[in-house]
Design a protein around this motif. Sequence first.
Motif, PDB file in Angstrom:
ATOM      1  N   GLY A 175       6.421 -10.975   9.841  1.00 43.90           N
ATOM      2  CA  GLY A 175       6.793 -10.707  11.224  1.00 43.90           C
ATOM      3  C   GLY A 175       7.963  -9.750  11.321  1.00 43.90           C
ATOM      4  N   PRO A 176       8.201  -9.200  12.505  1.00 46.27           N
ATOM      5  CA  PRO A 176       9.328  -8.287  12.703  1.00 46.27           C
ATOM      6  C   PRO A 176      10.654  -9.031  12.735  1.00 46.27           C
ATOM      7  CG  PRO A 176       8.236  -8.708  14.794  1.00 46.27           C
ATOM      8  CD  PRO A 176       7.423  -9.401  13.733  1.00 46.27           C
ATOM      9  N   ARG A 177      11.691  -8.349  12.289  1.00 43.33           N
ATOM     10  CA  ARG A 177      13.022  -8.944  12.285  1.00 43.33           C
ATOM     11  C   ARG A 177      14.066  -8.016  12.890  1.00 43.33           C
ATOM     12  NH1 ARG A 177      16.261 -11.488   7.050  1.00 43.33           N
ATOM     13  NH2 ARG A 177      18.275 -11.703   8.101  1.00 43.33           N
ATOM     14  N   SER A 178      14.099  -6.759  12.438  1.00 43.51           N
ATOM     15  CA  SER A 178      15.089  -5.805  12.936  1.00 43.51           C
ATOM     16  C   SER A 178      14.578  -5.129  14.209  1.00 43.51           C
ATOM     17  CB  SER A 178      15.364  -4.732  11.881  1.00 43.51           C
ATOM     18  OG  SER A 178      14.226  -3.900  11.713  1.00 43.51           O
ATOM     19  N   ALA A 179      15.479  -4.420  14.885  1.00 37.15           N
ATOM     20  CA  ALA A 179      15.088  -3.674  16.084  1.00 37.15           C
ATOM     21  C   ALA A 179      14.019  -2.639  15.749  1.00 37.15           C
ATOM     22  CB  ALA A 179      16.310  -3.009  16.705  1.00 37.15           C
ATOM     23  N   ARG A 180      14.167  -1.998  14.581  1.00 35.95           N
ATOM     24  CA  ARG A 180      13.171  -1.007  14.173  1.00 35.95           C
ATOM     25  C   ARG A 180      11.816  -1.672  13.914  1.00 35.95           C
ATOM     26  NH1 ARG A 180      11.342   3.931  15.103  1.00 35.95           N
ATOM     27  NH2 ARG A 180      10.807   5.127  13.220  1.00 35.95           N
ATOM     28  N   ASP A 181      11.821  -2.856  13.327  1.00 36.50           N
ATOM     29  CA  ASP A 181      10.570  -3.586  13.130  1.00 36.50           C
ATOM     30  C   ASP A 181       9.855  -3.808  14.468  1.00 36.50           C
ATOM     31  OD1 ASP A 181      11.162  -3.831  10.431  1.00 36.50           O
ATOM     32  OD2 ASP A 181      11.836  -5.912  10.575  1.00 36.50           O
ATOM     33  N   PHE A 182      10.611  -4.199  15.476  1.00 44.59           N
ATOM     34  CA  PHE A 182       9.995  -4.486  16.770  1.00 44.59           C
ATOM     35  C   PHE A 182       9.416  -3.223  17.408  1.00 44.59           C
ATOM     36  CE2 PHE A 182      12.326  -8.483  16.452  1.00 44.59           C
ATOM     37  CZ  PHE A 182      11.402  -9.378  16.986  1.00 44.59           C
ATOM     38  N   ALA A 183       9.944  -2.048  17.029  1.00 44.44           N
ATOM     39  CA  ALA A 183       9.372  -0.791  17.527  1.00 44.44           C
ATOM     40  C   ALA A 183       8.100  -0.421  16.779  1.00 44.44           C
ATOM     41  CB  ALA A 183      10.403   0.332  17.389  1.00 44.44           C
ATOM     42  N   ILE A 184       8.002  -0.844  15.521  1.00 47.18           N
ATOM     43  CA  ILE A 184       6.887  -0.427  14.660  1.00 47.18           C
ATOM     44  C   ILE A 184       5.733  -1.417  14.687  1.00 47.18           C
ATOM     45  CG2 ILE A 184       6.238  -0.074  12.221  1.00 47.18           C
ATOM     46  CD1 ILE A 184       9.143   1.034  11.866  1.00 47.18           C
ATOM     47  N   PHE A 185       6.024  -2.714  14.685  1.00 48.80           N
ATOM     48  CA  PHE A 185       4.977  -3.727  14.527  1.00 48.80           C
ATOM     49  C   PHE A 185       3.879  -3.669  15.592  1.00 48.80           C
ATOM     50  CE2 PHE A 185       6.999  -5.368  10.949  1.00 48.80           C
ATOM     51  CZ  PHE A 185       6.333  -6.477  10.434  1.00 48.80           C
ATOM     52  N   PRO A 186       4.183  -3.316  16.858  1.00 50.84           N
ATOM     53  CA  PRO A 186       3.090  -3.229  17.833  1.00 50.84           C
ATOM     54  C   PRO A 186       2.021  -2.213  17.458  1.00 50.84           C
ATOM     55  CG  PRO A 186       5.200  -3.327  18.951  1.00 50.84           C
ATOM     56  CD  PRO A 186       5.502  -3.125  17.503  1.00 50.84           C
ATOM     57  N   HIS A 187       2.338  -1.273  16.566  1.00 51.90           N
ATOM     58  CA  HIS A 187       1.383  -0.231  16.189  1.00 51.90           C
ATOM     59  C   HIS A 187       0.670  -0.529  14.874  1.00 51.90           C
ATOM     60  CE1 HIS A 187       3.181   1.946  19.475  1.00 51.90           C
ATOM     61  NE2 HIS A 187       4.365   1.915  18.895  1.00 51.90           N
ATOM     62  N   LEU A 188       0.952  -1.678  14.277  1.00 53.00           N
ATOM     63  CA  LEU A 188       0.221  -2.103  13.098  1.00 53.00           C
ATOM     64  C   LEU A 188      -1.099  -2.761  13.507  1.00 53.00           C
ATOM     65  CD1 LEU A 188       3.200  -3.730  11.142  1.00 53.00           C
ATOM     66  CD2 LEU A 188       2.058  -1.573  10.551  1.00 53.00           C
TER      67      LEU A 188
END
Length: 340
Positions: free
Chosen positions: A174-187
């Motif tokens: 799952g996402p953890r960092s702010a950057r993760d939250f920007a990227i994970f929706p596009h996985l």
Amino acid sequence: MPKPIDNDQLTFPILIGDIGGTNARFSILIDAYAEPKQFPIVHTADFATIDEAIQTTVLDKTSVQPRSAILAIAGPIKGDEIPLTNCDWVVRPKAMISDLGFSEVMVVNDFEAQALAVASLSEENRETIGDNPMSPIASRVVLGPGTGLGVAGLVHAQHTWFPVPGEGGHVDMGPRSARDFAIFPHLTPIEGRISAEQLLCGRGIVNIYTAVCIADGVEPKFTNPADITATALSGVDPQAAETINLFVTYLGRLAGDLALIFMARGGVFLSGGISQKIIPALKRPEFRLAFEDKAPHSALMRSIPTFVVTHPLAALSGLAAFARTPSNFGLAVEGRRWRG
């Protein structure tokens, strides 16, 4: 129907095989004291069946005819027909006994074989990641991003190494960092979730890279993980560079989780070709920072070493170690060993 038998020694000569989703590697161990005789790497896509591959690339090429076989396969082992997870081959031990002339066949998980190798890996066959080069005789973990993501534990108890196979590559990420939250929706999810294997394998590199490009509003340039990795390590493409930084971060997070699960004071070992290719990236701070960031146990994590397995044929080495001295290993054989 052949019945499971005790964990006694296989009959020499022994065919040893490491069967992955893309490549298969074979060797023959003539006796307990010999070095294995290696054969050229087989591309699984070049042969319709594993039996055809063994006959054509091994048995037809040597005067030494193996009496038994031990095969490590990428996939769970259940029943007399064992499909591989990432290729079309199906292992049928009873057919191998009748058609290829083996007296017995044993099948184990491919990462059990990696764990067997890790039990006796010498210092020259591993690269230290971090500041701790020591690997005490204690429980260990091996994980390897490749065509898929393999995971196994290695428990040390009563002077014996016990490999623990599993499907740990399919746990949630799952996402953890702010950057993760920007990227994970596009996985791309699988049935609504992102598994570790969606990120930490060859196609995972492409998945991360594509998501990074979408988040940045740029057109992806690459569709091949090797191209992304090479470009990232050269530093000429910011999205490729971030992809590998994220890849090693996510790998560090998962490796740390597994170290906690197994209390792997003996270390975590990264196997496979991808790990070997990205050693420079793994030696940068991101991997160990993510590995150690496990409050309230960060101090414990700092004491656990991490390594890249650099042995070119680690799984075959592990299988050979078992074939020579099976009594040193608590390898479960029930339902996984057939005799004619």
